[in-house]
Design a protein around this motif. Sequence first.
Motif, PDB file in Angstrom:
ATOM      1  N   ARG A  41      37.146  44.457  30.471  1.00 42.78           N
ATOM      2  CA  ARG A  41      37.676  43.671  29.471  1.00 42.78           C
ATOM      3  C   ARG A  41      37.814  44.542  27.892  1.00 42.78           C
ATOM      4  NH1 ARG A  41      35.864  39.209  27.198  1.00 42.78           N
ATOM      5  NH2 ARG A  41      37.976  39.196  27.064  1.00 42.78           N
ATOM      6  N   HIS A  42      36.073  44.657  27.863  1.00 43.55           N
ATOM      7  CA  HIS A  42      36.860  44.948  26.615  1.00 43.55           C
ATOM      8  C   HIS A  42      37.425  46.938  25.976  1.00 43.55           C
ATOM      9  CE1 HIS A  42      33.467  42.309  24.534  1.00 43.55           C
ATOM     10  NE2 HIS A  42      34.395  41.698  24.770  1.00 43.55           N
ATOM     11  N   GLY A  43      37.318  47.369  27.862  1.00 45.33           N
ATOM     12  CA  GLY A  43      37.864  48.516  28.217  1.00 45.33           C
ATOM     13  C   GLY A  43      39.389  47.766  28.021  1.00 45.33           C
ATOM     14  N   GLY A  44      39.536  46.974  28.324  1.00 38.33           N
ATOM     15  CA  GLY A  44      41.617  46.790  28.351  1.00 38.33           C
ATOM     16  C   GLY A  44      41.076  46.465  29.560  1.00 38.33           C
ATOM     17  N   SER A  45      40.830  46.626  30.959  1.00 39.33           N
ATOM     18  CA  SER A  45      40.847  46.030  32.437  1.00 39.33           C
ATOM     19  C   SER A  45      41.160  44.475  32.704  1.00 39.33           C
ATOM     20  CB  SER A  45      39.743  46.674  33.287  1.00 39.33           C
ATOM     21  OG  SER A  45      39.804  48.269  32.644  1.00 39.33           O
ATOM     22  N   ASP A  46      42.068  44.346  33.339  1.00 37.96           N
ATOM     23  CA  ASP A  46      42.157  42.983  33.982  1.00 37.96           C
ATOM     24  C   ASP A  46      40.966  42.732  34.908  1.00 37.96           C
ATOM     25  OD1 ASP A  46      43.726  41.448  32.229  1.00 37.96           O
ATOM     26  OD2 ASP A  46      45.472  42.029  33.256  1.00 37.96           O
ATOM     27  N   VAL A  47      39.775  42.069  35.272  1.00 36.29           N
ATOM     28  CA  VAL A  47      39.121  41.646  35.805  1.00 36.29           C
ATOM     29  C   VAL A  47      39.315  40.538  37.027  1.00 36.29           C
ATOM     30  CG1 VAL A  47      36.991  41.330  36.182  1.00 36.29           C
ATOM     31  CG2 VAL A  47      37.736  42.955  34.672  1.00 36.29           C
ATOM     32  N   ILE A  48      39.903  41.077  38.441  1.00 35.53           N
ATOM     33  CA  ILE A  48      39.456  40.146  39.435  1.00 35.53           C
ATOM     34  C   ILE A  48      37.737  39.868  39.529  1.00 35.53           C
ATOM     35  CG2 ILE A  48      40.021  39.256  41.197  1.00 35.53           C
ATOM     36  CD1 ILE A  48      42.459  40.967  40.457  1.00 35.53           C
ATOM     37  N   ASP A  49      36.885  38.808  40.067  1.00 38.31           N
ATOM     38  CA  ASP A  49      35.883  38.362  40.209  1.00 38.31           C
ATOM     39  C   ASP A  49      36.308  37.748  41.507  1.00 38.31           C
ATOM     40  OD1 ASP A  49      33.338  37.879  40.593  1.00 38.31           O
ATOM     41  OD2 ASP A  49      32.659  36.890  38.274  1.00 38.31           O
ATOM     42  N   ILE A  50      35.211  39.147  42.459  1.00 38.12           N
ATOM     43  CA  ILE A  50      35.448  38.024  43.986  1.00 38.12           C
ATOM     44  C   ILE A  50      34.105  37.236  43.869  1.00 38.12           C
ATOM     45  CG2 ILE A  50      37.149  39.194  44.898  1.00 38.12           C
ATOM     46  CD1 ILE A  50      35.395  40.412  46.864  1.00 38.12           C
ATOM     47  N   GLY A  51      32.993  37.207  43.423  1.00 32.28           N
ATOM     48  CA  GLY A  51      31.849  36.291  43.785  1.00 32.28           C
ATOM     49  C   GLY A  51      31.079  37.033  44.214  1.00 32.28           C
ATOM     50  N   GLN A  52      30.016  36.792  45.218  1.00 32.09           N
ATOM     51  CA  GLN A  52      28.946  36.462  45.926  1.00 32.09           C
ATOM     52  C   GLN A  52      29.737  37.635  46.736  1.00 32.09           C
ATOM     53  OE1 GLN A  52      25.130  34.930  46.125  1.00 32.09           O
ATOM     54  NE2 GLN A  52      25.591  34.909  48.481  1.00 32.09           N
TER      55      GLN A  52
END
Length: 457
Positions: free
Chosen positions: A64-75
Amino acid sequence: MELTKKAFKAYDVRGVVPTEVNAEMAYRVGRVFAAMFAAEKVVVGHDIRLSGRELVDALTEGLRHGGSDVIDIGQCGTEMIYFATAHLDADGGIMVTASHNPAEYNGMKLVRRGARPISADTGLMEIADMVVDSKDFPHVKVPGKTEGAVRRYDIMPEYIEHLLGYIDIKALKPLKIVANPGNGGAGPVLNELAKYLPFEFIKINEIPDGTFPNGVPNPLLVPNREATAKLVREYQADLGVAWDGDFDRCFLFDEKAEFIEGYYIVGLLAEVFLRKQPGAKIMYDPRLTWNTQEVVDAAGGVAVRCKSGHAFMKECMRANEVLYGGEMSAHHYFKDFSYCDSGMIPWLLVAELLCTSGKTLSELVEARMEKFPCSGEINRKVEDSAAVLAAIEAEYAPGGQVDKLDGLSIDYAEWRFNVRVSNTEPVMRLNVETRGDKKLLAEKTAELLELIGGEEA
């Protein structure tokens, strides 16, 4: 926290938590990844290890701090990161996992757009340099971006739909299958698949548990196989399946509860794919070769040999447009799975073959096992691996055909062997095979092990 490059290996990041892998490292990996690959969208997930969530959270902040949107798919499993990265058209994916390593380990597997692996040859060491050494690290960022956003995403429905696309559900018959996720991550996927399959599953250790109450899930270790074999015998099952922790590998047991070496499953799946697409290219690794070469030639396919290791195998598959590839270590790669490895697709294909052929698994593989018996991979901890390799070459090269594509392979008329130094563990790995001679196999295996020395690993 201390930062070290020790965990950066040939194919991935893997080390002891928190001395070699920790939240500070994960944060920095995320920050560097974002900038190095101009990654506007990155998929992240983690296996069942207890340190996984903390590392994903730190990794996410770095991205995030590097500018990327993150998609978290969990475990999830490693292959779910591969699938999600390609399926969601992301610029990259990072799986927090240490695969089959002991409980105190964790790490990361990194892929670029299209689920292309990032290895020591394609940027991983540069990431290590920036994470640990770069004085300019805090200024690294995706050009033109401020902070990225985070969203949770349930990839399971689309992933399950994709897996089921490899088989004809209407052709399936009731089978009794013992399933052992080893308290790793395969259980939830198995439960979802079971909704669409006519199989009766006898499950053991299906609940994900990062404390590893039944040991680290690694069915390659002989003592870990008996739990699955015992249930196959007890329930007179048609098939047994066991997975490693991040389930990018599956291991099969026949109806007699006999463990089937991955080498013979490669040949079996090669036949399956060549029936569907005659003339296709099939990839294999140099450790064990004769069975796969003969099967592919007989089925009218083109055999393509490649250095073992997922990064090399995937690059080779893409370069040669290979339909299916397999390693004797039970990594199986599929063109339609973004050239990635899966621990779910192989057992589904084998189960379908049991249904459509009317044969048992032992009937499908026993002839091949008799024709080309093998030692299975034997690991030894060795102090000076370079000296051992040199001694083996000096002893066996005369009169043999020497090949150094991956470690040291030497072929004779009636037997051959491969010995190599692991890229992920401090061990040497030996594989021996013969042309139908089990006595010769035992003799040569013992002979080589005496020369290798070291401790059992």
